[in-house]
Scaffold this motif. Structure first.
Motif, PDB file in Angstrom:
ATOM      1  N   ASP A 121       0.620  -1.077   0.566  1.00  9.92           N
ATOM      2  CA  ASP A 121      -0.327  -0.155   0.077  1.00  9.92           C
ATOM      3  C   ASP A 121       1.084   1.070   0.649  1.00  9.92           C
ATOM      4  OD1 ASP A 121      -2.524  -1.454   0.359  1.00  9.92           O
ATOM      5  OD2 ASP A 121      -2.886  -1.796   2.485  1.00  9.92           O
ATOM      6  N   GLU A 122       1.641   1.426   0.625  1.00  3.26           N
ATOM      7  CA  GLU A 122       2.509   2.214   1.002  1.00  3.26           C
ATOM      8  C   GLU A 122       3.645   2.987  -0.256  1.00  3.26           C
ATOM      9  OE1 GLU A 122       5.606   2.615   3.475  1.00  3.26           O
ATOM     10  OE2 GLU A 122       4.773   1.673   5.585  1.00  3.26           O
ATOM     11  N   ARG A 155       2.609   1.650  -3.776  1.00  2.00           N
ATOM     12  CA  ARG A 155       1.021   2.348  -4.269  1.00  2.00           C
ATOM     13  C   ARG A 155       1.022   3.659  -4.497  1.00  2.00           C
ATOM     14  NH1 ARG A 155      -2.754  -2.892  -4.699  1.00  2.00           N
ATOM     15  NH2 ARG A 155      -1.418  -4.393  -5.827  1.00  2.00           N
ATOM     16  N   ALA A 156       0.706   4.197  -2.959  1.00  2.00           N
ATOM     17  CA  ALA A 156       0.993   5.897  -2.473  1.00  2.00           C
ATOM     18  C   ALA A 156       2.281   6.325  -3.373  1.00  2.00           C
ATOM     19  CB  ALA A 156       0.280   5.605  -1.248  1.00  2.00           C
ATOM     20  N   ARG A 186      -4.115   4.365 -10.781  1.00  2.00           N
ATOM     21  CA  ARG A 186      -3.952   3.253  -9.859  1.00  2.00           C
ATOM     22  C   ARG A 186      -3.533   1.835 -10.643  1.00  2.00           C
ATOM     23  NH1 ARG A 186      -8.985   5.202  -8.476  1.00  2.00           N
ATOM     24  NH2 ARG A 186      -9.914   3.571 -10.112  1.00  2.00           N
ATOM     25  N   GLY A 220      -0.201   0.208  -9.121  1.00  2.00           N
ATOM     26  CA  GLY A 220      -0.342  -1.274  -8.506  1.00  2.00           C
ATOM     27  C   GLY A 220       0.415  -2.400  -9.373  1.00  2.00           C
ATOM     28  N   ASP A 271       3.564  -3.977  -7.404  1.00  2.00           N
ATOM     29  CA  ASP A 271       3.268  -5.995  -7.303  1.00  2.00           C
ATOM     30  C   ASP A 271       4.585  -6.573  -8.175  1.00  2.00           C
ATOM     31  OD1 ASP A 271       1.285  -5.460  -6.331  1.00  2.00           O
ATOM     32  OD2 ASP A 271      -0.131  -5.349  -8.067  1.00  2.00           O
TER      33      ASP A 271
END
Length: 182
Positions: free
Chosen positions: A28-29, A31-32, A41, A45, A49
């Motif tokens: 999450d960090e 991606r942010a 997004r 992602g 990933d």
């Protein structure tokens, strides 16, 4: 000639590189962080990933590949998160007015913010490059401009990633540098 005893080796503590920190950050960090580089997004992602990256070049290659694969919806999402580049503080007001008018014409024609990568532009040429590019690109048909805008977004994302890696490296260097006089 005899030598004295060898001094023990001094090992510096391991300090993670910016890439190491990115590679090991919670998803999450990561991606942010990536969303600050490109407001998609799907792109963030995909890049997050595929970690870990062995070197910055591999990260940039993955970011480029993910940017090339943006769908029209992904591109619209990324463009919606963009705004005009900031102008140098000493830019005169007539230039701001000219830029505002050109940008309004661009948005009316294409329905999104004008994007341009200016990482290699000398500070004194920024306003001229922006105005020249907007005027030139206003002549594009919508599909041609979509391709151009996608390429500029890819270049922006790449430049922002490099700035994040370099900024984190400079920040770590400054924080770990010896204090003068000690």
């Amino acid at each position: 000639m005899t030598r004295g005893p060898t001094l023990p080796a001094h090992h510096l503590p391991y300090l993670p590189t910016p890439l190491d920190a990115f590679n090991t950050a919670p998803v999450d960090e990561a991606r942010a962080l990536l969303l600050h580089c490109l407001h998609s997004r799907r792109w963030s992602g995909r890049v997050a990933d595929h970690r870990p990256y062995p070197d910055p070049e591999a990260l940039l290659a993955a970011a480029d590949e993910a940017a090339y694969d943006l769908s029209p919806g992904d591109l619209a999402e990324a463009l919606a998160g963009e705004s005009l580049p900031e102008l140098p503080e000493d830019t005169y007001s007539a230039a701001h007015m000219a830029l505002s008018a050109a940008h309004a014409a661009y948005e009316a024609r294409f329905g999104h913010a004008f994007v341009i990568y200016l990482g290699d532009a000398p500070r004194g040429e920024i306003i001229d490059r922006i105005l020249e590019a907007i005027r030139s690109r206003l002549a594009n048909d919508p599909e041609e401009e979509r391709v151009t805008a996608a390429e500029e977004l890819r270049r922006l994302a790449r430049g922002r990633l490099l700035a994040l890696l370099d900024g984190a490296r400079n920040c770590a260097t400054r924080h770990n540098a010896p204090t003068p006089g000690r």
